[in-house]
Design a protein around this motif. Structure first.
Motif, PDB file in Angstrom:
ATOM      1  N   ARG A  42       0.821  -1.210   0.000  1.00 22.00           N
ATOM      2  CA  ARG A  42       0.000   0.000   0.000  1.00 22.00           C
ATOM      3  C   ARG A  42       0.856   1.262   0.000  1.00 22.00           C
ATOM      4  NH1 ARG A  42      -3.728  -1.520   5.076  1.00 22.00           N
ATOM      5  NH2 ARG A  42      -1.621  -2.052   5.815  1.00 22.00           N
ATOM      6  N   THR A  43       0.371   2.276  -0.699  1.00 27.55           N
ATOM      7  CA  THR A  43       1.021   3.583  -0.752  1.00 27.55           C
ATOM      8  C   THR A  43       0.290   4.538   0.175  1.00 27.55           C
ATOM      9  OG1 THR A  43       1.783   3.280  -3.034  1.00 27.55           O
ATOM     10  CG2 THR A  43       1.611   5.545  -2.228  1.00 27.55           C
ATOM     11  N   LEU A  44       1.029   5.266   0.984  1.00 24.34           N
ATOM     12  CA  LEU A  44       0.444   6.243   1.901  1.00 24.34           C
ATOM     13  C   LEU A  44       1.300   7.492   1.884  1.00 24.34           C
ATOM     14  CD1 LEU A  44      -1.762   6.819   4.018  1.00 24.34           C
ATOM     15  CD2 LEU A  44      -0.227   5.834   5.754  1.00 24.34           C
ATOM     16  N   TRP A  45       0.638   8.649   1.760  1.00 22.83           N
ATOM     17  CA  TRP A  45       1.346   9.931   1.710  1.00 22.83           C
ATOM     18  C   TRP A  45       2.428   9.945   0.633  1.00 22.83           C
ATOM     19  CZ3 TRP A  45       1.945   9.427   7.655  1.00 22.83           C
ATOM     20  CH2 TRP A  45       0.718   9.736   8.271  1.00 22.83           C
ATOM     21  N   PHE A  50       4.417   1.628   2.159  1.00 23.70           N
ATOM     22  CA  PHE A  50       4.622   2.577   3.261  1.00 23.70           C
ATOM     23  C   PHE A  50       5.153   1.935   4.538  1.00 23.70           C
ATOM     24  CE2 PHE A  50       3.031   4.804   7.031  1.00 23.70           C
ATOM     25  CZ  PHE A  50       3.584   6.062   6.829  1.00 23.70           C
ATOM     26  N   LYS A  51       4.501   0.889   5.029  1.00 21.28           N
ATOM     27  CA  LYS A  51       4.905   0.321   6.316  1.00 21.28           C
ATOM     28  C   LYS A  51       6.245  -0.404   6.240  1.00 21.28           C
ATOM     29  CE  LYS A  51       0.375   0.014   8.507  1.00 21.28           C
ATOM     30  NZ  LYS A  51      -0.648  -0.851   9.153  1.00 21.28           N
TER      31      LYS A  51
END
Length: 261
Positions: A42-45, A50-51
């Protein structure tokens, strides 16, 4: 110097030679392509994976903490030179944080090189420290640069062979396995000159937890309903090994018998 029965040293040397022979004689083993497939992508910001990227901050913090502990507790070492394996270990831990974050931004063999290279620094520092504290101080310190060269060579060999289409990750895999196996062997056969020598078993437990969670990447993701993946947990457990060593250095002192000697 910590005394030891000859068979203990023979066991250490024999195991080391067996691992060297295996690295040269066993059939080549290429890096599995599926290694780069992590369940949590997953992509975040704007940060992909991300994690798996941001969890590497734990390595950086553990490495920085290690340098702070060494500076705060010079009494944790009988001689200043004994700090060098730990400087190398904690530098390797901190640099692994940066290298692993870089790798997880775009997982492939080329970026994985920068994840694995600093890990070999940490392996070298840990093994040298245990030899220095459990077998012979001067030998452990003298072997540090040798271990650094061997570790770096194993990763360079892997990448060069991958680029040539005949990948062989086996020497690096043996090096990693050798590190933890020889640490356990030394812990069983050679008492430490310092107190809290048994803390090394907790370091091994953290490493083992990291390998288990790495293997169960998908399963842990499913068990936690997507909250966290096994690979993300791997980063935290591996960094925990560095924190345990920080705690050891904060609390240990030379055994009374060694101080008298």
């Amino acid at each position: 110097m910590t005394s030891a029965h000859p068979w203990r040293t023979v066991a250490f040397v024999a195991f080391t030679l067996a691992c060297v022979a295996a690295a040269f004689l066993l059939p080549a083993m290429p890096q599995p392509v599926a290694y780069h497939d992590f369940v949590d992508d997953r992509t975040l910001w704007g940060i992909p994976n991300f994690k798996n990227v941001t969890s590497n901050l734990a390595f950086v913090l553990a490495g920085v903490a290690g340098f702070a502990v060494i500076a705060r507790r010079p009494s944790a070492f009988v001689r200043p030179a004994e700090r060098w394996p730990y400087y190398v270990f904690f530098a390797g831990v901190a640099l692994t944080g940066f290298g692993s974050a870089y790798y997880h931004l775009d997982p492939n063999n080329e970026t994985l090189f920068w994840d694995r290279l600093p890990m070999t620094f940490a392996f070298a520092g840990l093994v040298a420290a245990q030899i220095e504290e459990r077998m012979a101080p001067r030998v452990g310190i003298a072997l540090l640069p040798v271990l650094l060269v061997i570790g770096a060579a194993s990763v360079i060999h892997w990448l060069v062979t991958e680029r040539a289409g005949v990948g062989n990750v086996l020497p690096y895999a043996i090096l990693q396995g050798y590190t933890m196996a020889v640490v356990l062997l030394l812990a069983f056969t050679h008492p430490s000159r310092y107190t809290r020598g048994s803390d090394i078993y907790w370091v091994f437990a953290a490493y083992l937890a990291a390998k288990v969670t790495e293997t169960l990447d998908v399963q842990i993701w499913e068990w936690t309903a997507g909250l966290v993946s096994g690979h993300t947990l791997k980063h935290f457990f591996a960094a925990l090994a560095g924190i345990i060593i920080c705690f050891t250095l904060l609390r240990r002192h030379l055994h009374a018998a060694e101080a008298v000697a």
